[in-house]
Design an enzyme around this catalytic site. Structure first.
Site, mmCIF file in Angstrom:
data_model
loop_
_atom_site.group_PDB
_atom_site.id
_atom_site.type_symbol
_atom_site.label_atom_id
_atom_site.label_comp_id
_atom_site.label_asym_id
_atom_site.label_seq_id
_atom_site.Cartn_x
_atom_site.Cartn_y
_atom_site.Cartn_z
ATOM 1 N N SER A 74 0.838 -1.190 0.000
ATOM 2 C CA SER A 74 0.000 0.000 0.000
ATOM 3 C C SER A 74 0.876 1.244 0.000
ATOM 4 O O SER A 74 1.982 1.235 0.541
ATOM 5 C CB SER A 74 -0.915 -0.006 1.229
ATOM 6 O OG SER A 74 -1.898 0.993 1.125
ATOM 7 N N ASP A 75 0.384 2.287 -0.630
ATOM 8 C CA ASP A 75 1.104 3.553 -0.610
ATOM 9 C C ASP A 75 0.095 4.689 -0.744
ATOM 10 O O ASP A 75 -1.005 4.499 -1.279
ATOM 11 C CB ASP A 75 2.135 3.646 -1.737
ATOM 12 C CG ASP A 75 3.150 4.752 -1.454
ATOM 13 O OD1 ASP A 75 4.054 4.511 -0.638
ATOM 14 O OD2 ASP A 75 3.008 5.848 -2.021
ATOM 15 N N GLN A 76 0.485 5.827 -0.245
ATOM 16 C CA GLN A 76 -0.384 7.001 -0.313
ATOM 17 C C GLN A 76 0.438 8.200 -0.756
ATOM 18 O O GLN A 76 1.558 8.402 -0.288
ATOM 19 C CB GLN A 76 -0.991 7.276 1.063
ATOM 20 C CG GLN A 76 -1.984 8.426 1.081
ATOM 21 C CD GLN A 76 -2.480 8.686 2.497
ATOM 22 O OE1 GLN A 76 -1.721 9.121 3.350
ATOM 23 N NE2 GLN A 76 -3.741 8.391 2.725
ATOM 24 N N ALA A 111 -3.360 3.732 -2.652
ATOM 25 C CA ALA A 111 -3.371 2.541 -3.507
ATOM 26 C C ALA A 111 -3.085 1.316 -2.660
ATOM 27 O O ALA A 111 -2.260 1.360 -1.745
ATOM 28 C CB ALA A 111 -2.319 2.671 -4.603
#
Length: 198
Positions: A74-76, A111
């Site tokens: 996950s990444d933001q 994401a």
């Protein structure tokens, strides 16, 4: 129950989201050079949303290649006035960022990619729009004193689940995505695969 769930992230907020939802998981940090990926992608004209998606996939695939089970990457990213912003390095930089965003909207792109056997099998990108209120300098000083170094762990210099909630006049979007891990689709995926009880 089915196979193991692995979170490829050292983020305390993401761990808290999964723990709070009652999802059993292990943590395995991917050790990705995120700055190098961001720099290369932005140079090629990628959007902040694309960068979040790519980083989530890289993390998931890297861990999944060597571990059985379902790996969550996950990444933001934070997009303000068309630009991608990284985490502030110092409290002074955080204060300047909050002053710049004061009274204006910004977007958070979160994401999440799930990989199995080194291959992405599912992904979702959720964007939220957050509008900061036109807070006073006195409020900002008090907020900085209250949050201190805690705010440097968030790209927006706030924890919505903490005093950062007071920075905003309007929030449009999924709460879990704002925390950095869109959850509803992820839970559905794990139920369909028998990892969580349907």
């Amino acid at each position: 129950m089915g196979e193991q769930i692995i979170l490829a992230s050292k983020s305390a907020a993401r761990r808290a989201v999964l723990t709070g939802a009652g999802v059993p998981f292990e943590v395995a940090v991917a050790g990705v050079d995120e700055d190098a990926v961001k720099t290369a992608m932005l140079a090629q004209g990628a959007t902040p949303r694309d960068v979040a998606d790519a980083l989530a996939e890289i993390k998931a695939v890297k861990i999944s290649a060597g571990r059985p089970g379902f790996v969550i990457g996950s990444d933001q990213t934070l997009e303000f006035e068309g630009q991608l912003y990284d985490k502030a390095e110092t409290l002074e930089a955080a204060a300047e960022r909050l002053k710049t965003m004061r009274g204006k909207p910004h977007k958070l792109h979160s994401a999440v990619v799930v990989a199995k056997d080194g291959t992405p099998i599912w992904r979702e990108i959720v964007s939220a729009t957050l509008t900061m209120r036109d807070f006073s300098d006195d409020f900002l000083d008090a907020y900085l004193a209250l949050e201190g170094e805690e705010m440097l762990g968030s790209v927006g210099c706030y924890r919505l689940e903490g005093p950062g909630a007071q920075l905003f006049s309007k929030i449009e979007g999924d709460y879990f995505a704002i925390l950095g891990l869109p959850l509803m689709g992820l839970l559905d995926l794990f139920r369909r695969h028998g990892v969580l009880t349907p």
